[in-house]
Design a protein around this motif. Sequence first.
Motif, PDB file in Angstrom:
ATOM      1  N   UNK A  76       0.825  -1.204   0.000  1.00  0.00           N
ATOM      2  CA  UNK A  76       0.000   0.000   0.000  1.00  0.00           C
ATOM      3  C   UNK A  76       0.863   1.259   0.000  1.00  0.00           C
ATOM      4  N   UNK A  77       1.899   1.279   0.806  1.00  0.00           N
ATOM      5  CA  UNK A  77       2.788   2.437   0.866  1.00  0.00           C
ATOM      6  C   UNK A  77       3.447   2.682  -0.489  1.00  0.00           C
ATOM      7  N   UNK A  78       3.881   1.604  -1.137  1.00  0.00           N
ATOM      8  CA  UNK A  78       4.497   1.720  -2.451  1.00  0.00           C
ATOM      9  C   UNK A  78       3.504   2.252  -3.477  1.00  0.00           C
ATOM     10  N   UNK A  79       2.272   1.776  -3.396  1.00  0.00           N
ATOM     11  CA  UNK A  79       1.236   2.219  -4.319  1.00  0.00           C
ATOM     12  C   UNK A  79       0.955   3.710  -4.147  1.00  0.00           C
ATOM     13  N   UNK A  80       0.798   4.149  -2.903  1.00  0.00           N
ATOM     14  CA  UNK A  80       0.509   5.563  -2.652  1.00  0.00           C
ATOM     15  C   UNK A  80       1.681   6.450  -3.069  1.00  0.00           C
ATOM     16  N   UNK A  81       2.890   5.947  -2.916  1.00  0.00           N
ATOM     17  CA  UNK A  81       4.082   6.727  -3.271  1.00  0.00           C
ATOM     18  C   UNK A  81       4.262   6.828  -4.784  1.00  0.00           C
ATOM     19  N   UNK A  82       4.065   5.706  -5.488  1.00  0.00           N
ATOM     20  CA  UNK A  82       4.439   5.633  -6.896  1.00  0.00           C
ATOM     21  C   UNK A  82       3.297   5.884  -7.870  1.00  0.00           C
ATOM     22  N   UNK A  97      12.616  22.614   2.550  1.00  0.00           N
ATOM     23  CA  UNK A  97      13.016  22.320   1.175  1.00  0.00           C
ATOM     24  C   UNK A  97      12.710  23.500   0.265  1.00  0.00           C
ATOM     25  N   UNK A  98      13.462  23.616  -0.823  1.00  0.00           N
ATOM     26  CA  UNK A  98      13.152  24.623  -1.827  1.00  0.00           C
ATOM     27  C   UNK A  98      11.906  24.214  -2.615  1.00  0.00           C
ATOM     28  N   UNK A  99      11.417  25.125  -3.422  1.00  0.00           N
ATOM     29  CA  UNK A  99      10.279  24.821  -4.293  1.00  0.00           C
ATOM     30  C   UNK A  99      10.603  23.629  -5.183  1.00  0.00           C
ATOM     31  N   UNK A 100      11.782  23.635  -5.790  1.00  0.00           N
ATOM     32  CA  UNK A 100      12.168  22.539  -6.680  1.00  0.00           C
ATOM     33  C   UNK A 100      12.276  21.221  -5.921  1.00  0.00           C
ATOM     34  N   UNK A 101      12.844  21.261  -4.723  1.00  0.00           N
ATOM     35  CA  UNK A 101      12.981  20.047  -3.919  1.00  0.00           C
ATOM     36  C   UNK A 101      11.624  19.507  -3.489  1.00  0.00           C
ATOM     37  N   UNK A 102      10.696  20.396  -3.146  1.00  0.00           N
ATOM     38  CA  UNK A 102       9.341  19.960  -2.811  1.00  0.00           C
ATOM     39  C   UNK A 102       8.678  19.282  -3.998  1.00  0.00           C
ATOM     40  N   UNK A 103       8.799  19.902  -5.167  1.00  0.00           N
ATOM     41  CA  UNK A 103       8.161  19.341  -6.364  1.00  0.00           C
ATOM     42  C   UNK A 103       8.769  18.006  -6.761  1.00  0.00           C
ATOM     43  N   UNK A 104      10.060  17.832  -6.519  1.00  0.00           N
ATOM     44  CA  UNK A 104      10.755  16.605  -6.918  1.00  0.00           C
ATOM     45  C   UNK A 104      10.599  15.477  -5.902  1.00  0.00           C
ATOM     46  N   UNK A 105      10.019  15.766  -4.742  1.00  0.00           N
ATOM     47  CA  UNK A 105      10.028  14.814  -3.633  1.00  0.00           C
ATOM     48  C   UNK A 105       9.475  13.430  -3.977  1.00  0.00           C
ATOM     49  N   UNK A 106       8.332  13.297  -4.668  1.00  0.00           N
ATOM     50  CA  UNK A 106       7.834  11.945  -4.981  1.00  0.00           C
ATOM     51  C   UNK A 106       8.832  11.112  -5.784  1.00  0.00           C
ATOM     52  N   UNK A 107       9.536  11.745  -6.695  1.00  0.00           N
ATOM     53  CA  UNK A 107      10.514  11.012  -7.499  1.00  0.00           C
ATOM     54  C   UNK A 107      11.733  10.623  -6.676  1.00  0.00           C
ATOM     55  N   UNK A 108      12.152  11.511  -5.779  1.00  0.00           N
ATOM     56  CA  UNK A 108      13.283  11.183  -4.915  1.00  0.00           C
ATOM     57  C   UNK A 108      12.936  10.033  -3.974  1.00  0.00           C
ATOM     58  N   UNK A 109      11.707  10.053  -3.433  1.00  0.00           N
ATOM     59  CA  UNK A 109      11.275   8.978  -2.543  1.00  0.00           C
ATOM     60  C   UNK A 109      11.171   7.653  -3.284  1.00  0.00           C
ATOM     61  N   UNK A 110      10.898   7.729  -4.580  1.00  0.00           N
ATOM     62  CA  UNK A 110      10.815   6.519  -5.399  1.00  0.00           C
ATOM     63  C   UNK A 110      12.180   6.025  -5.851  1.00  0.00           C
ATOM     64  N   UNK A 112      14.516   7.839  -7.640  1.00  0.00           N
ATOM     65  CA  UNK A 112      15.070   8.438  -8.852  1.00  0.00           C
ATOM     66  C   UNK A 112      16.308   9.266  -8.514  1.00  0.00           C
ATOM     67  N   UNK A 113      17.238   9.291  -9.433  1.00  0.00           N
ATOM     68  CA  UNK A 113      18.450  10.086  -9.233  1.00  0.00           C
ATOM     69  C   UNK A 113      18.100  11.565  -9.183  1.00  0.00           C
ATOM     70  N   UNK A 114      18.915  12.310  -8.438  1.00  0.00           N
ATOM     71  CA  UNK A 114      18.628  13.723  -8.200  1.00  0.00           C
ATOM     72  C   UNK A 114      18.484  14.505  -9.505  1.00  0.00           C
ATOM     73  N   UNK A 115      19.400  14.298 -10.430  1.00  0.00           N
ATOM     74  CA  UNK A 115      19.342  15.054 -11.687  1.00  0.00           C
ATOM     75  C   UNK A 115      18.052  14.754 -12.449  1.00  0.00           C
ATOM     76  N   UNK A 116      17.659  13.492 -12.489  1.00  0.00           N
ATOM     77  CA  UNK A 116      16.441  13.097 -13.189  1.00  0.00           C
ATOM     78  C   UNK A 116      15.209  13.669 -12.505  1.00  0.00           C
TER      79      UNK A 116
END
Length: 226
Positions: A76-82, A97-110, A112-116
Amino acid sequence: MSDVLAAQGIHLSYGSSQAVKGANIALQRGEIAAVTGPSGSGKSSLLYCLAGVLPVGRGEVRFDGRVLGDLDDEELSSLRRDRFGFVFQYGELLPELTVEENAALPLRLAGKRKAQAFAAAREVLGRLGLADLRDRRPSQVSGGQSQRIAVARALVHQPAVVFADEPTGSLDRANAQAVLQEFLSLARSQRTAVVLVTHDADVAAQADTRYTMVDGVLTLEGRSAR
């Protein structure tokens, strides 16, 4: 076309109080469904059941054919995250966090590499008119901008479903309409289904499918041609 999210006869109780009474709802990809009703009618409880945050007492919720009640906590946690996204009334951005870091958070938690993750965040922020704000902190942006950032965070990983609980309730009408239009336009372009809880009939009128909820009872009010 098969439903991406469907609930059949779901019930939820808090002790002896029934918050959701036999609700049925189904969404296809790219469909916007609005649920209106008075405060305390069970709208938010329904939303949390559909998102797998609250377990239903009876009935079932299916996502892509999988019954949420059959999944363990990790699944369930994986489903809600991804696969899911969330937008709340007050944005709920992380202040450190910065605006960009907030927006990128779901991908980082999943994972994904920082640049991506940051590249995807910049693309969505740009589509929402926020590119120039990406290095600011949430305390340095307006209420309307904060909600746009929350929308970017909810959609950056191109989820299958977004759950929005009064996403424009804290904004004035002009900002509310601007945020809503951007939110719905981006969701539709990504073929993301949206469950939108709102008390505002004007907001609900822009959805494809409209439900009302009174005393825990969900009623289909109408559908628009898609």
